[in-house]
Design an enzyme around this catalytic site. Structure first.
Site, PDB file in Angstrom:
ATOM      1  N   ASP A  59       1.465  11.452 -18.109  1.00 44.86           N
ATOM      2  CA  ASP A  59       1.325  11.827 -16.700  1.00 44.86           C
ATOM      3  C   ASP A  59       0.244  12.897 -16.585  1.00 44.86           C
ATOM      4  OD1 ASP A  59       1.935  13.202 -14.127  1.00 44.86           O
ATOM      5  OD2 ASP A  59       3.624  11.791 -14.131  1.00 44.86           O
ATOM      6  N   PHE A  81      -8.691   7.782 -11.811  1.00 47.82           N
ATOM      7  CA  PHE A  81      -8.071   6.890 -10.810  1.00 47.82           C
ATOM      8  C   PHE A  81      -6.617   7.262 -10.522  1.00 47.82           C
ATOM      9  CE2 PHE A  81     -11.151   4.062 -12.993  1.00 47.82           C
ATOM     10  CZ  PHE A  81     -11.844   3.565 -11.905  1.00 47.82           C
ATOM     11  N   LEU A  84      -1.157   8.295  -6.366  1.00 48.85           N
ATOM     12  CA  LEU A  84      -0.371   7.390  -5.517  1.00 48.85           C
ATOM     13  C   LEU A  84      -1.215   7.040  -4.301  1.00 48.85           C
ATOM     14  CD1 LEU A  84       3.074   9.245  -5.700  1.00 48.85           C
ATOM     15  CD2 LEU A  84       2.195   7.394  -7.172  1.00 48.85           C
ATOM     16  N   SER A 125     -11.993   8.043  -1.013  1.00 49.89           N
ATOM     17  CA  SER A 125     -11.741   6.940  -0.090  1.00 49.89           C
ATOM     18  C   SER A 125     -12.493   7.162   1.220  1.00 49.89           C
ATOM     19  CB  SER A 125     -10.237   6.887   0.194  1.00 49.89           C
ATOM     20  OG  SER A 125      -9.970   6.081   1.306  1.00 49.89           O
ATOM     21  N   TYR A 150      -1.671  10.979   2.326  1.00 46.16           N
ATOM     22  CA  TYR A 150      -2.513  10.337   1.316  1.00 46.16           C
ATOM     23  C   TYR A 150      -3.983  10.702   1.563  1.00 46.16           C
ATOM     24  CZ  TYR A 150      -5.485   6.795  -0.786  1.00 46.16           C
ATOM     25  OH  TYR A 150      -6.501   6.177  -1.467  1.00 46.16           O
ATOM     26  N   LYS A 154      -6.797  13.182  -0.649  1.00 49.16           N
ATOM     27  CA  LYS A 154      -8.148  12.824  -1.134  1.00 49.16           C
ATOM     28  C   LYS A 154      -9.171  13.862  -0.678  1.00 49.16           C
ATOM     29  CE  LYS A 154      -7.181   9.159  -3.351  1.00 49.16           C
ATOM     30  NZ  LYS A 154      -7.368   9.078  -4.786  1.00 49.16           N
ATOM     31  N   PHE A 179     -14.530   1.751   0.052  1.00 50.89           N
ATOM     32  CA  PHE A 179     -14.127   1.123   1.303  1.00 50.89           C
ATOM     33  C   PHE A 179     -12.942   0.207   0.961  1.00 50.89           C
ATOM     34  CE2 PHE A 179     -16.649   3.022   4.636  1.00 50.89           C
ATOM     35  CZ  PHE A 179     -17.304   3.958   3.847  1.00 50.89           C
ATOM     36  N   ILE A 218      -0.660  -9.999  12.018  1.00 49.16           N
ATOM     37  CA  ILE A 218      -1.985  -9.398  12.253  1.00 49.16           C
ATOM     38  C   ILE A 218      -1.778  -8.254  13.236  1.00 49.16           C
ATOM     39  CG2 ILE A 218      -4.286  -9.775  13.204  1.00 49.16           C
ATOM     40  CD1 ILE A 218      -4.214 -12.600  12.136  1.00 49.16           C
ATOM     41  N   PHE A 219      -2.108  -7.039  12.775  1.00 45.78           N
ATOM     42  CA  PHE A 219      -1.808  -5.849  13.577  1.00 45.78           C
ATOM     43  C   PHE A 219      -2.874  -5.635  14.651  1.00 45.78           C
ATOM     44  CE2 PHE A 219       0.081  -4.359   9.330  1.00 45.78           C
ATOM     45  CZ  PHE A 219       1.342  -4.853   9.643  1.00 45.78           C
TER      46      PHE A 219
HETATM   47  P1  NAD Z   1      -3.144   1.587  -8.627  1.00 49.47           P
HETATM   48  O1  NAD Z   1      -1.843   2.135  -8.144  1.00 49.47           O
HETATM   49  O2  NAD Z   1      -3.222   0.153  -8.986  1.00 49.47           O
HETATM   50  O3  NAD Z   1      -3.656   2.445  -9.882  1.00 49.47           O
HETATM   51  C1  NAD Z   1      -3.324   3.797 -10.061  1.00 49.47           C
HETATM   52  C2  NAD Z   1      -2.857   3.972 -11.499  1.00 49.47           C
HETATM   53  O4  NAD Z   1      -2.550   5.347 -11.722  1.00 49.47           O
HETATM   54  C3  NAD Z   1      -1.593   3.177 -11.821  1.00 49.47           C
HETATM   55  O5  NAD Z   1      -1.774   2.463 -13.027  1.00 49.47           O
HETATM   56  C4  NAD Z   1      -0.510   4.233 -11.962  1.00 49.47           C
HETATM   57  O6  NAD Z   1       0.485   3.847 -12.899  1.00 49.47           O
HETATM   58  C5  NAD Z   1      -1.317   5.445 -12.411  1.00 49.47           C
HETATM   59  N1  NAD Z   1      -0.736   6.743 -12.038  1.00 49.47           N
HETATM   60  C6  NAD Z   1      -0.281   7.139 -10.822  1.00 49.47           C
HETATM   61  N2  NAD Z   1       0.151   8.404 -10.863  1.00 49.47           N
HETATM   62  C7  NAD Z   1      -0.062   8.833 -12.141  1.00 49.47           C
HETATM   63  C8  NAD Z   1       0.149  10.070 -12.804  1.00 49.47           C
HETATM   64  N3  NAD Z   1       0.691  11.109 -12.174  1.00 49.47           N
HETATM   65  N4  NAD Z   1      -0.193  10.163 -14.108  1.00 49.47           N
HETATM   66  C9  NAD Z   1      -0.732   9.106 -14.773  1.00 49.47           C
HETATM   67  N5  NAD Z   1      -0.953   7.912 -14.191  1.00 49.47           N
HETATM   68  C10 NAD Z   1      -0.631   7.786 -12.886  1.00 49.47           C
HETATM   69  O7  NAD Z   1      -4.229   1.946  -7.503  1.00 49.47           O
HETATM   70  P2  NAD Z   1      -5.733   1.465  -7.358  1.00 49.47           P
HETATM   71  O8  NAD Z   1      -5.805   0.591  -6.165  1.00 49.47           O
HETATM   72  O9  NAD Z   1      -6.268   0.987  -8.635  1.00 49.47           O
HETATM   73  O10 NAD Z   1      -6.405   2.838  -6.966  1.00 49.47           O
HETATM   74  C11 NAD Z   1      -6.994   3.693  -7.932  1.00 49.47           C
HETATM   75  C12 NAD Z   1      -7.481   4.963  -7.238  1.00 49.47           C
HETATM   76  O11 NAD Z   1      -8.397   4.607  -6.205  1.00 49.47           O
HETATM   77  C13 NAD Z   1      -6.363   5.754  -6.570  1.00 49.47           C
HETATM   78  O12 NAD Z   1      -6.634   7.131  -6.747  1.00 49.47           O
HETATM   79  C14 NAD Z   1      -6.490   5.378  -5.114  1.00 49.47           C
HETATM   80  O13 NAD Z   1      -6.022   6.376  -4.258  1.00 49.47           O
HETATM   81  C15 NAD Z   1      -8.000   5.201  -4.976  1.00 49.47           C
HETATM   82  N6  NAD Z   1      -8.377   4.315  -3.863  1.00 49.47           N
HETATM   83  C16 NAD Z   1      -7.857   3.046  -3.813  1.00 49.47           C
HETATM   84  C17 NAD Z   1      -8.203   2.215  -2.747  1.00 49.47           C
HETATM   85  C18 NAD Z   1      -7.652   0.819  -2.652  1.00 49.47           C
HETATM   86  O14 NAD Z   1      -7.818   0.193  -1.599  1.00 49.47           O
HETATM   87  N7  NAD Z   1      -7.034   0.265  -3.670  1.00 49.47           N
HETATM   88  C19 NAD Z   1      -9.079   2.677  -1.746  1.00 49.47           C
HETATM   89  C20 NAD Z   1      -9.580   3.977  -1.849  1.00 49.47           C
HETATM   90  C21 NAD Z   1      -9.228   4.791  -2.923  1.00 49.47           C
HETATM   91  C1  UD1 Z   2      -5.528   1.281   4.238  1.00 48.20           C
HETATM   92  C2  UD1 Z   2      -5.236   2.717   4.570  1.00 48.20           C
HETATM   93  C3  UD1 Z   2      -6.298   3.581   3.903  1.00 48.20           C
HETATM   94  C4  UD1 Z   2      -6.315   3.330   2.385  1.00 48.20           C
HETATM   95  C5  UD1 Z   2      -6.517   1.830   2.121  1.00 48.20           C
HETATM   96  C6  UD1 Z   2      -6.398   1.515   0.646  1.00 48.20           C
HETATM   97  C7  UD1 Z   2      -4.052   2.797   6.733  1.00 48.20           C
HETATM   98  C8  UD1 Z   2      -4.162   3.174   8.172  1.00 48.20           C
HETATM   99  N1  UD1 Z   2      -5.216   2.919   6.021  1.00 48.20           N
HETATM  100  O1  UD1 Z   2      -6.822   0.973   4.742  1.00 48.20           O
HETATM  101  O2  UD1 Z   2      -6.027   4.954   4.136  1.00 48.20           O
HETATM  102  O3  UD1 Z   2      -7.358   4.058   1.757  1.00 48.20           O
HETATM  103  O4  UD1 Z   2      -5.524   1.072   2.837  1.00 48.20           O
HETATM  104  O5  UD1 Z   2      -5.095   1.660   0.202  1.00 48.20           O
HETATM  105  O6  UD1 Z   2      -3.000   2.417   6.244  1.00 48.20           O
HETATM  106  N2  UD1 Z   2      -3.672  -5.746   8.387  1.00 48.20           N
HETATM  107  C9  UD1 Z   2      -2.929  -6.675   9.074  1.00 48.20           C
HETATM  108  N3  UD1 Z   2      -1.742  -7.095   8.542  1.00 48.20           N
HETATM  109  C10 UD1 Z   2      -1.265  -6.616   7.355  1.00 48.20           C
HETATM  110  C11 UD1 Z   2      -2.038  -5.657   6.645  1.00 48.20           C
HETATM  111  C12 UD1 Z   2      -3.233  -5.235   7.199  1.00 48.20           C
HETATM  112  O7  UD1 Z   2      -3.320  -7.129  10.154  1.00 48.20           O
HETATM  113  O8  UD1 Z   2      -0.168  -7.016   6.930  1.00 48.20           O
HETATM  114  C13 UD1 Z   2      -4.956  -5.314   8.947  1.00 48.20           C
HETATM  115  C14 UD1 Z   2      -4.993  -3.821   9.256  1.00 48.20           C
HETATM  116  O9  UD1 Z   2      -4.549  -3.586  10.572  1.00 48.20           O
HETATM  117  C15 UD1 Z   2      -6.476  -3.509   9.063  1.00 48.20           C
HETATM  118  C16 UD1 Z   2      -6.947  -4.529   8.002  1.00 48.20           C
HETATM  119  O10 UD1 Z   2      -5.950  -5.542   7.970  1.00 48.20           O
HETATM  120  O11 UD1 Z   2      -7.161  -3.799  10.236  1.00 48.20           O
HETATM  121  C17 UD1 Z   2      -7.078  -3.911   6.621  1.00 48.20           C
HETATM  122  O12 UD1 Z   2      -5.848  -3.243   6.318  1.00 48.20           O
HETATM  123  P1  UD1 Z   2      -5.560  -2.599   4.885  1.00 48.20           P
HETATM  124  O13 UD1 Z   2      -5.810  -3.599   3.825  1.00 48.20           O
HETATM  125  O14 UD1 Z   2      -4.203  -1.957   4.941  1.00 48.20           O
HETATM  126  O15 UD1 Z   2      -6.694  -1.493   4.726  1.00 48.20           O
HETATM  127  P2  UD1 Z   2      -7.068  -0.250   5.671  1.00 48.20           P
HETATM  128  O16 UD1 Z   2      -6.163  -0.160   6.838  1.00 48.20           O
HETATM  129  O17 UD1 Z   2      -8.519  -0.325   5.957  1.00 48.20           O
END
Ligand code: NAD
Ligand code: UD1
Length: 339
Positions: A59, A81, A84, A125, A150, A154, A179, A218-219
């Site tokens: 961790d 990375f 949560l 993000s 969240y 960031k 993005f 669809i939201f």
């Molecule tokens: P993910 O949950 O798949 O990966 C995160 C990993 O970190 C997991 O394997 C988890 O087990 C590990 N983890 C969490 N807390 C931990 C801790 N305290 N110590 C050690 N390991 C820990 O998420 P992801 O989608 O791969 O995202 C990776 C990073 O990118 C995150 O920081 C997330 O906030 C950021 N991010 C993701 C998105 C997205 O849309 N997926 C968008 C913007 C930013």
């Molecule tokens: C969301 C988070 C953002 C985060 C990102 C990655 C919110 C408001 N934003 O982004 O902070 O960094 O995820 O984890 O939660 N949608 C539907 N139906 C669904 C799911 C999504 O219509 O069941 C729509 C949403 O309204 C949005 C688009 O799909 O318009 C994308 O949604 P999503 O994938 O959750 O990403 P973000 O909202 O952009």
């Protein structure tokens, strides 16, 4: 640079980045507590690359575990990375989010400093631009007010890293503002595997298509956009992974730098559903539902800085993003096997 220490490297974006790094002949250590990922990822990475990354289960809030992992062999840079990421959960459990994300990043930086490691790429993000920025988002825009813990975590981590660079000229930090990453590795062996009901659009669509969920909600259909649904900048996760590799040389220069990683164009929710249906050759049952709290009508990047300074752009087509998502989901309808 040869040895990269990847926190959260077993997760969705982390695992794709590890593949990219191993394919480019970097030595990689994954440090992950597996709270949102599976050990099976390690075997899959091995199958794809023919190489086995070192893995330490730990961790990031555990300084002793980090220090022991750093002591195994010299680390040139950290890609961070671990954290949560579920927005709704962060509203319900803010302390858990600030602890994992903010406290975890503080412990990580303190332990890096003690080990003499001062190069880090941080997963930020687009959410840090807040609610009132106008599109396309550009790196020099001020940080906005985050609507949830969240997003706030960031922005806080970015600020902390920037202050760290101001206080000590030996630190090099690249904050990459993602993005909307979608898709999966082209092998279909690794992909996005959210626990429980997905919050994000793409895994929701693919789970409906594979028959694990009945329909997509669809939201909102009354946004001021061409078809009334929200626009987002979706990029292929392998392009995003490549962005991390290309950001590594930027760490040779000390200081705090920020890069948007997106395509620079937006697709609507309806366009996403239709593109997926075309590729998968099956319908994605859906209905319109009220707007989701906190959603913005349109979000996309100005990604010029990453192109000019890192030589990076996200060029994979929407069709390929859908094909790769479907290949992963249909080959792994229940995600990674659980043991
Ligand atoms: P993910 O949950 O798949 O990966 C995160 C990993 O970190 C997991 O394997 C988890 O087990 C590990 N983890 C969490 N807390 C931990 C801790 N305290 N110590 C050690 N390991 C820990 O998420 P992801 O989608 O791969 O995202 C990776 C990073 O990118 C995150 O920081 C997330 O906030 C950021 N991010 C993701 C998105 C997205 O849309 N997926 C968008 C913007 C930013
Ligand atoms: C969301 C988070 C953002 C985060 C990102 C990655 C919110 C408001 N934003 O982004 O902070 O960094 O995820 O984890 O939660 N949608 C539907 N139906 C669904 C799911 C999504 O219509 O069941 C729509 C949403 O309204 C949005 C688009 O799909 O318009 C994308 O949604 P999503 O994938 O959750 O990403 P973000 O909202 O952009």
């Amino acid at each position: 640079m040869s040895h990269i220490f990847v926190t959260g490297g077993a997760g969705y974006i982390g695992s794709h980045t590890v593949v990219e790094l191993l394919n480019a002949d970097f030595d990689v250590t994954i440090f992950d507590n597996l709270c949102n990922s599976s050990r099976v990822v390690l075997e899959r990475i091995q199958k794809i690359t023919g190489k086995t990354p070192d893995f330490v289960e730990g961790d990031i809030r555990d300084s002793a575990a980090l220090a022991a992992a750093f002591a195994r062999k010299p680390v040139d840079a950290v890609i961070h990375f671990a954290g949560l990421k579920a927005v709704g959960e962060s509203i319900e459990q803010p302390l858990e989010y600030y602890d994992n994300n903010v406290s975890g990043s503080i412990v990580l930086c303190e332990t890096m400093q003690a080990a003499g490691i001062r190069k880090i790429i941080f997963s930020s993000s687009a959410t840090v631009y807040g609610e009132s920025a106008s599109v396309p988002y550009k790196e020099d825009m001020p940080l906005g007010r985050a609507s949830n813990p969240y997003g706030a975590s960031k922005a806080m981590i970015e600020r902390m890293l920037s202050d760290l660079c101001d206080s000590d000229g030996r630190w090099s930090v690249a904050a990459l503002r993602y993005f909307n990453p979608v898709g999966a590795h082209k092998s279909g062996l690794i992909g996005e595997d959210p626990k429980g009901v997905p919050n994000n659009l793409m895994p929701f669509i693919s789970r409906v298509a594979v028959g694990k969920l009945p329909e997509l909600a669809i939201f909102g259909q009354d946004y001021d956009t061409p078809d009334g649904t929200c626009l987002r900048d979706y990029l292929h996760v392998s392009d995003l992974a490549d962005g991390h590799r290309r950001a590594l040389p930027a760490l040779e220069k000390p200081g705090f730098q920020v890069y948007n990683l997106g395509t620079g164009r937006g697709y609507s929710v309806i366009e996403m559903v239709q593109a997926f249906e075309r590729v998968a050759g099956r319908p994605v049952p859906h209905r319109f539902a009220p707007r989701r709290d906190g959603d913005l009508p349109a979000v996309w990047a100005n990604a010029d800085k990453a192109k000019t300074e890192l030589g990076w752009s996200a060029d994979t087509s929407l069709e390929t993003m859908m094909e790769d998502t479907w290949r992963w989901q249909s080959a792994n309808p229940d995600g990674y096997p659980q043991f």
